[in-house]
Design a protein around this motif. Structure first.
Motif: not given
Length: 492
Positions: A442-451, A462-471, A477-481
């Motif tokens: 739900s976070l904005p796609q145009d803002r960079p994120v520090e997780l 399972a959680c580690h893999t999902a967070l890696k995939n999300w990041s 390209p076209g989204t904030a890093p």
């Protein structure tokens, strides 16, 4: 005499306590056997083995073993399904499994079983036991399943109201329960007589004096009742019997070791050695299996009576086995005088005491999840069967523990400028993954994120893999890093 006193300094106390335990055990041994669908003498055999075999072995010094109301439903189902000859095989296998578990030092692990599951198991047994014995008290045949027993009670009541004999039988059963409830208030020496024994004696006297038309215990004789399993019993085993053996083992072991913990709270003597006690129970059940008798557990009613009567050593429980043996050998015909509705009344009372009403109320006030596990376990046993009901309760207990252990906190900090800062702390497991991903996605796609994952105590695969995939998706390209900060310790 002085030599005997010096060698056995507590002989007087143990002798007196053994008589009390014998008087408590006698009607219960017979009642459990009859309710289990086996000859009454087999209940006495199990009580004798509980005294003379298990009673001599190390483990718990003051708890008493014998046939238990908690296994009545399971034994009845096993005998009904596989036949009486197979009971010896099942009980023998149960004893051997208990011996193996004790040798492997697994006894202490039974203390890790959720108390809610154990109390739910006992409550489910109590409900089925009460329902089944209400039919027996009226002299009627009970349906096979627990649900049918309960649903059939209104129809059984209507049938009983139309039969003089059924009403007379019910009156004997109800009178037995009333005597047991009220007997503890008796003053003087009469109050020292166990309520169950007093109730059976009074019911027997009344039915004989007034010629009440009720069924009585069928007597075969001790030697005729003992039927060791032959080769045919071993050769005709089905694969389904393995589940019954496991159920016998788990329930008998859990009941015995929970009883041991309860008995330890009643006295100041030596504490129970759980692995040795499990092996003692296994040895007793192995002998019972060889004799074709009922399975045994340690039973809290007889054990608490033993402690309250002043027992100091294991001599009291051994002597109670001697008295049972003498009764079975010298007075077996006395069993034929006992009315069956009186035994049904005793087991209705025992079933009622298995239902932990106060525990449910206390859990509901403080731990509703545990109360739910207790109720679901009890209902599952009634609706399905004993083994699967306990497994359902254990599964719910494990799931609840896993859910409560998986507490993850996700905090999003937006300072207005610069990247969104997301901090994940606690225990991140697959159980919390949907909520974590919903928040991240739900976070904005145009803002960079520090997780930041450095606050995690545990991060499963399972959680580690999902967070890696999300990041990785969020950094296309076209989204904030996304900047992912984690430590090796947090990843598992």
């Amino acid at each position: 005499m002085s030599t005997a006193v010096s060698r056995f300094p507590h002989l007087r106390q143990d002798f007196a306590a053994s008589l009390v335990v014998f008087l408590v055990a006698l009607p219960l041994c017979v009642g459990v056997a009859v309710a289990s669908g086996v000859p009454a003498e087999l209940g006495l055999v199990t009580g004798i083995v509980g005294g003379l075999v298990t009673g001599l072995l190390p483990g718990s010094s003051l708890q008493v073993s014998g046939p238990a109301a908690g296994l009545t439903v399971l034994v009845f189902e096993a005998v009904d399904t596989y036949g009486l000859p197979a009971l010896g095989v099942i009980v023998l296998a149960t004893g051997l499994l208990q011996l193996a578990m004790g040798a492997l030092r697994l006894g202490r692990w039974f203390r890790a079983i959720s108390l809610s599951v154990v109390e739910g198991m006992l409550a489910g047994i109590g409900l089925v036991l009460i329902a089944g014995q209400l039919y027996a008290a009226a002299g009627l045949s009970a349906p096979a399943s627990g649900v049918d027993k309960i649903l059939g009670l209104p129809g059984a009541a209507a049938d009983a109201l139309g039969s003089t004999e059924a009403l007379a039988s019910l009156a004997v059963g109800a009178g037995t329960v009333a005597v047991m409830v009220l007997w503890r208030r008796m003053p003087g020496p009469a109050g020292a007589v166990p309520g169950a024994l007093a109730a059976v004696l009074l019911a027997t006297a009344v039915t004989l004096a007034f010629g009440v038309p009720v069924a009585t215990v069928e007597v075969q004789g001790l030697l005729d009742a003992v039927q060791p399993p032959g080769a045919d019993a071993f050769g005709g085993l089905e694969i389904g019997i393995l589940g019954t053996i496991v159920a016998f083992t788990l329930i008998a072991s859990a009941e015995s070791l929970f009883s041991a913990a309860a008995v330890d709270r009643l006295h100041d003597g030596p504490r129970t050695q759980y692995n040795k006690e499990l092996m003692a129970q296994g040895a007793g059940n192995a002998v019972c299996g060889v004799l074709g008798a009922l399975p045994m557990t340690a039973v809290i009613v007889r054990s608490s009576a033993n402690v309250r009567a002043g027992a100091r050593t294991k001599a009291s429980r051994v002597l109670h086995g001697v008295w049972l043996l003498l009764f079975a050998a010298l007075l077996p015909s006395a069993l034929a005088l006992i009315p069956l509705p009186a035994l049904a009344g005793i087991l209705v009372h025992a079933g009622w005491k298995l239902i932990p009403f106060r525990a449910v109320a206390a859990l509901w006030r403080g731990h509703r999840g545990e109360a739910l596990i207790l109720v679901v376990t009890a209902v599952s046993i009634v609706v399905v069967n004993m083994f699967e009901g306990v497994l359902i309760g254990l599964a719910l207990s494990v799931a609840k523990t896993a859910w409560e252990a998986s507490q993850a906190k996700l905090e999003v900090i937006d300072k207005g400028a610069g990247p969104l800062q997301v901090y994940l702390s606690g225990n991140a497991t697959f159980l919390r993954l949907p909520k974590i991903l919903d928040t991240l996605e739900s976070l904005p796609q145009d803002r960079p994120v520090e997780l930041d994952l450095t606050g995690l105590h545990h991060l499963d695969h399972a959680c580690h893999t999902a967070l890696k995939n999300w990041s990785e998706r969020h950094s296309t390209p076209g989204t904030a890093p996304v900047k992912l900060t984690e430590t090796p310790v947090a990843t598992h």
